[in-house]
Motif scaffolding. Structure first.
Motif, short mmCIF file in Angstrom:
data_model
loop_
_atom_site.label_atom_id
_atom_site.label_comp_id
_atom_site.label_asym_id
_atom_site.label_seq_id
_atom_site.Cartn_x
_atom_site.Cartn_y
_atom_site.Cartn_z
N ALA A 135 0.84 -1.19 0.00
CA ALA A 135 0.00 0.00 0.00
C ALA A 135 0.88 1.24 0.00
O ALA A 135 2.06 1.20 0.35
N SER A 136 0.29 2.35 -0.39
CA SER A 136 0.97 3.65 -0.36
C SER A 136 0.70 4.32 0.98
O SER A 136 -0.46 4.46 1.39
N ILE A 137 1.77 4.69 1.69
CA ILE A 137 1.64 5.34 2.99
C ILE A 137 2.70 6.44 3.09
O ILE A 137 3.48 6.64 2.17
N LYS A 138 2.73 7.14 4.22
CA LYS A 138 3.75 8.14 4.48
C LYS A 138 4.54 7.73 5.71
O LYS A 138 3.96 7.32 6.71
N LEU A 139 5.88 7.88 5.62
CA LEU A 139 6.77 7.50 6.72
C LEU A 139 7.83 8.58 6.91
O LEU A 139 8.23 9.25 5.94
N PRO A 140 8.35 8.73 8.13
CA PRO A 140 9.45 9.68 8.37
C PRO A 140 10.79 9.09 7.95
O PRO A 140 11.63 8.74 8.77
N LEU A 141 11.00 9.02 6.65
CA LEU A 141 12.15 8.31 6.10
C LEU A 141 13.47 8.96 6.48
O LEU A 141 14.45 8.27 6.76
N VAL A 142 13.52 10.30 6.50
CA VAL A 142 14.78 10.99 6.75
C VAL A 142 14.77 11.73 8.08
O VAL A 142 15.57 12.64 8.29
N GLY A 143 13.90 11.33 9.00
CA GLY A 143 13.93 11.89 10.34
C GLY A 143 12.78 12.83 10.63
O GLY A 143 12.10 13.32 9.73
N ASP A 144 12.59 13.10 11.91
CA ASP A 144 11.46 13.90 12.35
C ASP A 144 11.59 15.38 11.98
O ASP A 144 10.60 16.12 12.04
N GLY A 183 20.32 6.85 -6.33
CA GLY A 183 19.69 7.89 -5.54
C GLY A 183 20.68 8.79 -4.83
O GLY A 183 21.90 8.67 -4.98
N ASN A 184 20.13 9.69 -4.02
CA ASN A 184 20.95 10.62 -3.25
C ASN A 184 20.82 10.41 -1.74
O ASN A 184 21.40 11.16 -0.96
N THR A 185 20.05 9.41 -1.34
CA THR A 185 19.83 9.12 0.08
C THR A 185 19.85 7.61 0.28
O THR A 185 19.20 6.88 -0.48
N VAL A 186 20.60 7.15 1.27
CA VAL A 186 20.70 5.71 1.55
C VAL A 186 20.19 5.46 2.96
O VAL A 186 20.55 6.18 3.90
N THR A 187 19.33 4.44 3.10
CA THR A 187 18.80 4.09 4.42
C THR A 187 19.18 2.66 4.78
O THR A 187 19.41 1.82 3.90
N ILE A 188 19.25 2.41 6.08
CA ILE A 188 19.37 1.06 6.61
C ILE A 188 18.12 0.79 7.43
O ILE A 188 17.80 1.56 8.34
N ASN A 189 17.42 -0.27 7.09
CA ASN A 189 16.19 -0.65 7.79
C ASN A 189 15.21 0.52 7.85
O ASN A 189 14.53 0.75 8.86
N GLY A 190 15.13 1.29 6.75
CA GLY A 190 14.13 2.33 6.63
C GLY A 190 14.46 3.66 7.26
O GLY A 190 13.61 4.54 7.29
N GLN A 191 15.69 3.84 7.75
CA GLN A 191 16.08 5.11 8.38
C GLN A 191 17.46 5.53 7.87
O GLN A 191 18.33 4.69 7.62
N VAL A 192 17.64 6.85 7.73
CA VAL A 192 19.00 7.34 7.47
C VAL A 192 19.83 7.01 8.71
O VAL A 192 19.53 7.49 9.81
N PRO A 193 20.85 6.18 8.58
CA PRO A 193 21.52 5.65 9.78
C PRO A 193 22.44 6.67 10.44
O PRO A 193 23.01 7.53 9.78
N ASP A 194 22.53 6.55 11.74
CA ASP A 194 23.46 7.35 12.52
C ASP A 194 24.60 6.47 13.00
O ASP A 194 25.73 6.57 12.53
N ALA A 195 24.30 5.55 13.90
CA ALA A 195 25.34 4.67 14.43
C ALA A 195 24.70 3.35 14.84
O ALA A 195 23.52 3.29 15.22
N THR A 196 25.48 2.30 14.75
CA THR A 196 25.10 0.99 15.28
C THR A 196 25.90 0.77 16.55
O THR A 196 27.14 0.80 16.53
N LEU A 197 25.21 0.59 17.66
CA LEU A 197 25.87 0.44 18.95
C LEU A 197 26.40 -0.98 19.10
O LEU A 197 25.68 -1.96 18.86
N VAL A 198 27.67 -1.08 19.51
CA VAL A 198 28.31 -2.38 19.70
C VAL A 198 29.07 -2.36 21.01
O VAL A 198 29.27 -1.31 21.63
N ARG A 199 29.52 -3.56 21.43
CA ARG A 199 30.30 -3.66 22.65
C ARG A 199 31.63 -4.35 22.35
O ARG A 199 31.68 -5.33 21.58
#
Length: 433
Positions: A7-16, A163-179
């Protein structure tokens, strides 16, 4: 029964801080829901079409019955708006796979329709946790809306709609937290329509344990991890960085000027986990793939032709309306249709070696439906690490040999997974009788 409603919907793809983006989504999410089931279990899904156009679902990389392959006209009727279609099959192979539409696939994938299908092996490698990155590529305007212009002929003759924008899991990524000290299994899915990725993990040494869902000899990439559209990789990452540090994962496929940080691995400040025994095997259990008899195999050549700076010229008038690419001088445009004539017919059980000669100036991730193949040689040099796949990335002017057993009857598409290239003629049919 899994339900998948497009379906066609709207999502905050590039942040709030930006407007929501109008997208196509499965079950209200981009990417679609992660589908998981054990190897050998029956999978059932009901695909519902709430779009204003036809669609289907293709289960990319799964060796499944031809009627379940999701190619409109060729293997099933298109799913009309307001209608649904039931898919049922038993995946024989464990691994990381992809689902996406195969009707108006350039635009429907470019607007978000894609998701991961994970078939779990009975004996997974011992890791601390698992991560999944579904990478998608978008062309957005300043208003955060998807730009028009799908199917541009000039782009189709070159690298496709990058394109000009790349997302990971539907969001423009910031950081992946690791230990520090943990071991991660990372599944990466390139769900872009055209973007090829060359990933470098600064300060880390990823080990490739599977490609396109198929286990390989565990090995480190030769410099960068190359993933064309629809290709997948399973990596094991030992988090050897220091607490509190960050390390970029960089994609520089299109050169230093266009290089960007896909995501950062950000270590928390917790103490390093205790060292694990180094004897733990990273080798995945094998899948029940038939291995081709190379000595007795049939050999067939497929020449990839056309495109800008290609031997057939950009316009390629002899290729027919809308076509700028061809295989062995023949073009098939679109997504699939009834009565597509096969370029190659193989008797079931035949071992086959395909020689792919890229006569063009452009890269092509070539995908075979319904089968997995072994990547044998590149420019006459044997490929190490027992690499299998359903999609192979062929460089400009390169020759690649792949071998497989034609054990799955039906008419199967073979096409470039840069969707602009497929739509503009770089597609054919292999028939298994």
């Amino acid at each position: 029964m899994q339900r998948l409603a497009a379906a066609s919907i709207k999502l905050p793809l590039v942040g709030d801080d930006h407007p929501t983006t109008a997208v196509f989504a499965y079950d209200g999410s981009v990417p679609g829901p992660v589908l998981r089931l054990p190897q050998g279990q029956v999978f059932k899904a009901r695909a519902e079409n709430r779009l204003g156009e036809d669609t289907t679902v293709h289960w990319h990389g799964i060796r499944l019955p031809n009627a379940m392959d999701g190619v409109p006209g060729l293997t099933q009727p298109p799913i009309k708006p307001g209608a649904s279609f039931g898919y049922e099959f038993t995946p024989p192979d464990a691994g990381t796979f992809l689902y996406h539409p195969h009707d108006d696939s350039l635009e429907q994938m470019g607007r978000g329709l894609a998701g991961a299908l994970i078939i779990e092996e009975p004996e997974p490698p011992v890791v601390d946790r698992e991560l999944l990155w579904v990478v998608q590529d978008w062309r957005l305007g300043r208003d955060a809306q998807i730009a028009a212009g799908f199917g541009n002929r000039m782009e189709a003759a070159m690298a496709g709609r990058v394109g000009n924008t790349v997302t990971i899991n539907g969001q423009v990524p910031d950081a992946t937290l690791v230990r520090a000290g943990e071991r991660i299994r990372l599944r990466i899915v390139n769900a872009a329509t055209a973007r090829i990725m060359a990933l470098s993990f600064a300060g880390h040494q990823p080990v490739v344990v599977a490609l396109d869902g198929q286990p390989c000899d565990p090995h480190m990439p030769n410099g960068r991890l190359l993933l064309g559209p629809a290709m997948r990789a399973d990596l094991v990452l030992d988090m050897d960085g220091e607490p509190g540090t960050t390390h970029p994962v960089t994609d520089d496929f299109y050169g230093a000027r266009l290089a960007y940080t896909l995501v950062e691995l950000a270590y928390d400040r917790a103490p390093r986990l205790p060292a694990r025994p180094q004897a733990a095997s990273l080798r995945l259990p094998p899948n029940p793939l038939p291995r081709p008899d190379l000595a007795g195999a049939e050999h067939h050549v497929m020449r990839l032709q056309g495109g800008m700076m290609g031997d057939m010229g950009m316009m390629g008038g002899m290729m027919g309306a809308g076509a700028v690419w061809a295989i062995n001088g023949k073009s098939m445009t679109g997504d699939g249709e009834a009565g597509m004539p096969p370029l190659l017919t193989l008797r079931r059980g035949t071992s086959c070696v395909l020689t792919l000669k890229n006569d063009t100036a452009w890269w092509h991730p070539m995908h075979l439906h319904g089968h997995s193949f072994r990547v044998l040689t590149r420019n006459g040099v044997a490929v190490p690490h027992d690499i299998w796949g359903d999609t192979v990335l062929v460089e400009p002017r390169e020759t690649v040999e792949v071998g497989f057993v034609a054990d799955n009857p039906g008419d199967w598409l073979f096409h470039c997974h840069i969707m602009d290239h497929q739509m503009a003629g770089l597609m054919t049919v292999i028939r298994v009788t």
